[in-house]
Enzyme design. Structure first.
Site, PDB file in Angstrom:
ATOM      1  N   GLY A   1       0.798  -1.219   0.000  1.00 16.14           N
ATOM      2  CA  GLY A   1       0.000   0.000   0.000  1.00 16.14           C
ATOM      3  C   GLY A   1       0.832   1.270   0.000  1.00 16.14           C
ATOM      4  O   GLY A   1       1.893   1.348  -0.631  1.00 16.14           O
TER       5      GLY A   1
ATOM      6  N   CYS B   1       6.822  -6.781  12.944  1.00 16.11           N
ATOM      7  CA  CYS B   1       6.549  -5.990  14.131  1.00 16.11           C
ATOM      8  C   CYS B   1       5.080  -5.601  14.169  1.00 16.11           C
ATOM      9  O   CYS B   1       4.500  -5.253  13.141  1.00 16.11           O
ATOM     10  CB  CYS B   1       7.467  -4.772  14.010  1.00 16.11           C
ATOM     11  SG  CYS B   1       6.975  -3.297  14.780  1.00 16.11           S
ATOM     12  N   ASP B   2       4.476  -5.723  15.338  1.00 14.81           N
ATOM     13  CA  ASP B   2       3.102  -5.241  15.532  1.00 14.81           C
ATOM     14  C   ASP B   2       3.214  -3.841  16.139  1.00 14.81           C
ATOM     15  O   ASP B   2       3.675  -3.675  17.265  1.00 14.81           O
ATOM     16  CB  ASP B   2       2.360  -6.185  16.482  1.00 14.81           C
ATOM     17  CG  ASP B   2       0.944  -5.718  16.773  1.00 14.81           C
ATOM     18  OD1 ASP B   2       0.578  -4.589  16.388  1.00 14.81           O
ATOM     19  OD2 ASP B   2       0.204  -6.491  17.410  1.00 14.81           O
ATOM     20  N   VAL B   3       2.783  -2.842  15.378  1.00 18.07           N
ATOM     21  CA  VAL B   3       3.005  -1.462  15.840  1.00 18.07           C
ATOM     22  C   VAL B   3       2.196  -1.112  17.088  1.00 18.07           C
ATOM     23  O   VAL B   3       2.471  -0.099  17.731  1.00 18.07           O
ATOM     24  CB  VAL B   3       2.717  -0.422  14.730  1.00 18.07           C
ATOM     25  CG1 VAL B   3       3.753  -0.486  13.625  1.00 18.07           C
ATOM     26  CG2 VAL B   3       1.300  -0.550  14.187  1.00 18.07           C
TER      27      VAL B   3
ATOM     28  N   SER C   1      -6.018  10.790   7.686  1.00 19.83           N
ATOM     29  CA  SER C   1      -6.991  10.525   6.615  1.00 19.83           C
ATOM     30  C   SER C   1      -7.898  11.739   6.456  1.00 19.83           C
ATOM     31  O   SER C   1      -8.225  12.411   7.449  1.00 19.83           O
ATOM     32  CB  SER C   1      -7.845   9.313   6.992  1.00 19.83           C
ATOM     33  OG  SER C   1      -8.965   9.226   6.135  1.00 19.83           O
TER      34      SER C   1
ATOM     35  N   TYR D   1     -12.550   4.696  13.282  1.00 25.45           N
ATOM     36  CA  TYR D   1     -11.401   5.046  12.435  1.00 25.45           C
ATOM     37  C   TYR D   1     -11.148   6.558  12.442  1.00 25.45           C
ATOM     38  O   TYR D   1     -10.017   7.015  12.650  1.00 25.45           O
ATOM     39  CB  TYR D   1     -11.685   4.553  11.008  1.00 25.45           C
ATOM     40  CG  TYR D   1     -10.611   4.897  10.004  1.00 25.45           C
ATOM     41  CD1 TYR D   1      -9.397   4.237  10.005  1.00 25.45           C
ATOM     42  CD2 TYR D   1     -10.822   5.886   9.044  1.00 25.45           C
ATOM     43  CE1 TYR D   1      -8.417   4.539   9.072  1.00 25.45           C
ATOM     44  CE2 TYR D   1      -9.848   6.194   8.108  1.00 25.45           C
ATOM     45  CZ  TYR D   1      -8.648   5.519   8.126  1.00 25.45           C
ATOM     46  OH  TYR D   1      -7.678   5.830   7.206  1.00 25.45           O
TER      47      TYR D   1
ATOM     48  N   LYS E   1      -7.880   8.609  13.673  1.00 24.98           N
ATOM     49  CA  LYS E   1      -7.085   9.454  12.769  1.00 24.98           C
ATOM     50  C   LYS E   1      -7.081  10.908  13.236  1.00 24.98           C
ATOM     51  O   LYS E   1      -6.095  11.633  13.042  1.00 24.98           O
ATOM     52  CB  LYS E   1      -7.622   9.336  11.334  1.00 24.98           C
ATOM     53  CG  LYS E   1      -7.380   7.961  10.716  1.00 24.98           C
ATOM     54  CD  LYS E   1      -5.887   7.658  10.578  1.00 24.98           C
ATOM     55  CE  LYS E   1      -5.601   6.321   9.940  1.00 24.98           C
ATOM     56  NZ  LYS E   1      -4.185   6.057   9.719  1.00 24.98           N
TER      57      LYS E   1
ATOM     58  N   PRO F   1      -4.782  11.616   3.211  1.00 22.07           N
ATOM     59  CA  PRO F   1      -5.094  11.180   1.847  1.00 22.07           C
ATOM     60  C   PRO F   1      -6.586  10.963   1.644  1.00 22.07           C
ATOM     61  O   PRO F   1      -7.345  10.795   2.594  1.00 22.07           O
ATOM     62  CB  PRO F   1      -4.360   9.841   1.704  1.00 22.07           C
ATOM     63  CG  PRO F   1      -3.546   9.665   2.927  1.00 22.07           C
ATOM     64  CD  PRO F   1      -4.152  10.527   3.977  1.00 22.07           C
TER      65      PRO F   1
HETATM   66  N1  LIG Z   1      -5.941   3.577   1.113  1.00 28.03           N
HETATM   67  C1  LIG Z   1      -6.731   4.561   1.481  1.00 28.03           C
HETATM   68  O1  LIG Z   1      -7.787   4.802   0.885  1.00 28.03           O
HETATM   69  C2  LIG Z   1      -6.352   5.454   2.632  1.00 28.03           C
HETATM   70  C3  LIG Z   1      -6.926   6.733   2.713  1.00 28.03           C
HETATM   71  C4  LIG Z   1      -6.596   7.544   3.774  1.00 28.03           C
HETATM   72  C5  LIG Z   1      -5.700   7.102   4.735  1.00 28.03           C
HETATM   73  N2  LIG Z   1      -5.162   5.865   4.651  1.00 28.03           N
HETATM   74  C6  LIG Z   1      -4.239   5.420   5.690  1.00 28.03           C
HETATM   75  O2  LIG Z   1      -3.011   5.129   5.069  1.00 28.03           O
HETATM   76  C7  LIG Z   1      -2.342   4.113   5.800  1.00 28.03           C
HETATM   77  C8  LIG Z   1      -1.928   3.017   4.834  1.00 28.03           C
HETATM   78  O3  LIG Z   1      -3.101   2.461   4.239  1.00 28.03           O
HETATM   79  P1  LIG Z   1      -3.004   1.499   2.979  1.00 28.03           P
HETATM   80  O4  LIG Z   1      -4.138   1.837   2.118  1.00 28.03           O
HETATM   81  O5  LIG Z   1      -1.635   1.501   2.474  1.00 28.03           O
HETATM   82  O6  LIG Z   1      -3.348   0.101   3.698  1.00 28.03           O
HETATM   83  P2  LIG Z   1      -2.764  -1.361   3.400  1.00 28.03           P
HETATM   84  O7  LIG Z   1      -3.636  -2.280   4.163  1.00 28.03           O
HETATM   85  O8  LIG Z   1      -2.610  -1.580   1.949  1.00 28.03           O
HETATM   86  O9  LIG Z   1      -1.323  -1.296   4.077  1.00 28.03           O
HETATM   87  C9  LIG Z   1      -1.229  -1.155   5.460  1.00 28.03           C
HETATM   88  C10 LIG Z   1       0.000  -1.876   5.952  1.00 28.03           C
HETATM   89  O10 LIG Z   1       0.012  -1.733   7.388  1.00 28.03           O
HETATM   90  C11 LIG Z   1       0.338  -3.005   7.944  1.00 28.03           C
HETATM   91  N3  LIG Z   1      -0.213  -3.145   9.288  1.00 28.03           N
HETATM   92  C12 LIG Z   1      -1.507  -3.217   9.638  1.00 28.03           C
HETATM   93  N4  LIG Z   1      -1.615  -3.414  10.956  1.00 28.03           N
HETATM   94  C13 LIG Z   1      -0.348  -3.487  11.447  1.00 28.03           C
HETATM   95  C14 LIG Z   1       0.196  -3.686  12.721  1.00 28.03           C
HETATM   96  N5  LIG Z   1      -0.578  -3.880  13.815  1.00 28.03           N
HETATM   97  N6  LIG Z   1       1.535  -3.672  12.863  1.00 28.03           N
HETATM   98  C15 LIG Z   1       2.331  -3.500  11.784  1.00 28.03           C
HETATM   99  N7  LIG Z   1       1.873  -3.325  10.548  1.00 28.03           N
HETATM  100  C16 LIG Z   1       0.542  -3.315  10.380  1.00 28.03           C
HETATM  101  C17 LIG Z   1      -0.283  -4.018   6.987  1.00 28.03           C
HETATM  102  O11 LIG Z   1       0.292  -5.290   7.149  1.00 28.03           O
HETATM  103  C18 LIG Z   1      -0.024  -3.381   5.648  1.00 28.03           C
HETATM  104  O12 LIG Z   1       1.216  -3.764   5.118  1.00 28.03           O
HETATM  105  C19 LIG Z   1      -3.311   3.634   6.873  1.00 28.03           C
HETATM  106  O13 LIG Z   1      -2.950   4.236   8.093  1.00 28.03           O
HETATM  107  C20 LIG Z   1      -4.652   4.141   6.395  1.00 28.03           C
HETATM  108  O14 LIG Z   1      -5.534   4.388   7.463  1.00 28.03           O
HETATM  109  C21 LIG Z   1      -5.454   5.026   3.609  1.00 28.03           C
END
Ligand SMILES: NC(=O)c1ccc[n+]([C@@H]2O[C@H](COP(=O)([O-])OP(=O)(O)OC[C@H]3O[C@@H](n4cnc5c(N)ncnc54)[C@H](O)[C@@H]3O)[C@@H](O)[C@H]2O)c1
Length: 249
Positions: free
Chosen positions: A17, A60-62, A140, A153, A157, A183
């Site tokens: 992502g 790692c679990d954040v 977000s 959520y 955020k 975003p």
């Molecule tokens: N994609 C969207 O539409 C969007 C829009 C606004 C904000 N965001 C934010 O952007 C960020 C990234 O989103 P994305 O779309 O890339 O999501 P995604 O699910 O594609 O990627 C998220 C990554 O975070 C990792 N992750 C999740 N929980 C975790 C944990 N406990 N410990 C470690 N890693 C963990 C996942 O394994 C994954 O690799 C998020 O914080 C999301 O809220 C996304």
């Protein structure tokens, strides 16, 4: 331009992502990259194309303080102490408030927001010592739009935005800036999974945007690269919508 020459960056959620695209961009900017994710990040490692002494991945679990402490120890001993923290890991399950359990509320808060507490506690002391640092979290634009079924959520955020505003005030004297990026709905692996049954949401997003094309991970990385750079040293406590003109602050 290699604006981040030899800076050490920790990117959470870098396995896929937005985080994956951010890793690639900051690697191209000249940074050393530490990827922290629950998932295997081998694809991101390969994509970045860095030599083995300039990149690492740590499972790692954040939301776990212990995991973040172990991450810090490995980053320090392998790449050097963190200059730039980019917190992209997050989850975004939808659920109407009527059906929302406290368990899901807490889960979302622990991954999206408690994580920022642990990360900042771990990495700010090193930045203070260097009198330089960048803290960038992916919030977000739903914080401003406040769509239904996302109370948990949006609250998490919004918490990130509040946290960074105060971090900006407390750490400015140490040359550390703290900003968030907001975003738009972006077609990442996560978004495809969470909204698999709600494809109409992607069309709705286009209606809200001035720029009528779907957001891609590539649209976000320039903002991260800039906020991480020397040029952004006088920008702190801000939230930057990167959303095709949806939210105008
Ligand atoms: N994609 C969207 O539409 C969007 C829009 C606004 C904000 N965001 C934010 O952007 C960020 C990234 O989103 P994305 O779309 O890339 O999501 P995604 O699910 O594609 O990627 C998220 C990554 O975070 C990792 N992750 C999740 N929980 C975790 C944990 N406990 N410990 C470690 N890693 C963990 C996942 O394994 C994954 O690799 C998020 O914080 C999301 O809220 C996304």
């Amino acid at each position: 331009m290699r604006t981040l020459n030899d800076k050490v960056v920790v990117v959470t959620g870098g396995a896929r992502g937005l985080g994956k695209a951010i890793c690639k961009r900051l690697a191209d900017d000249g940074a050393k990259i530490a990827i922290a994710d629950l998932l295997d990040a081998s694809e991101t490692m390969a994509l970045c194309g860095l030599s083995r002494d300039r990149i690492l991945q740590k499972k790692c679990d954040v939301s776990s303080a212990e995991d973040i402490e172990a991450l810090k120890v490995e980053v320090n001993s392998t790449l050097g102490s963190c200059d730039i923290l980019v917190h992209s890991a997050g989850i975004f399950p939808t659920c109407p408030f009527d059906e929302l359990t406290f368990e899901l509320w807490r889960k979302v808060f622990s991954v999206n927001l408690d994580s920022a507490f642990h990360l900042c506690k771990a990495f700010i002391p090193g930045m203070k010592e260097k009198k330089w640092g960048r803290i960038i979290s992916i919030s977000s634009n739903t914080f401003y739009i406040a769509p239904p079924a996302l109370a948990h959520y949006v609250a998490s955020k919004g918490g990130l935005i509040g946290l960074h505003r105060v971090l900006a005030a407390e750490y400015a004297e140490f040359g550390i800036t703290a900003n968030t990026i907001a975003p738009m709905l972006t077609r990442t692996e996560g978004a495809e999974e969470y909204f698999a049954q709600q494809q109409e949401i992607f069309d709705m997003a286009l209606e809200w945007q001035d720029i009528k094309r779907p957001a891609e991970a590539a649209d976000i990385v320039g903002a991260v690269s800039f906020l991480a750079s020397e040029d952004a040293g006088f920008i702190t406590g801000q939230t930057l919508p990167v959303d095709g003109g949806t939210v105008k602050l």
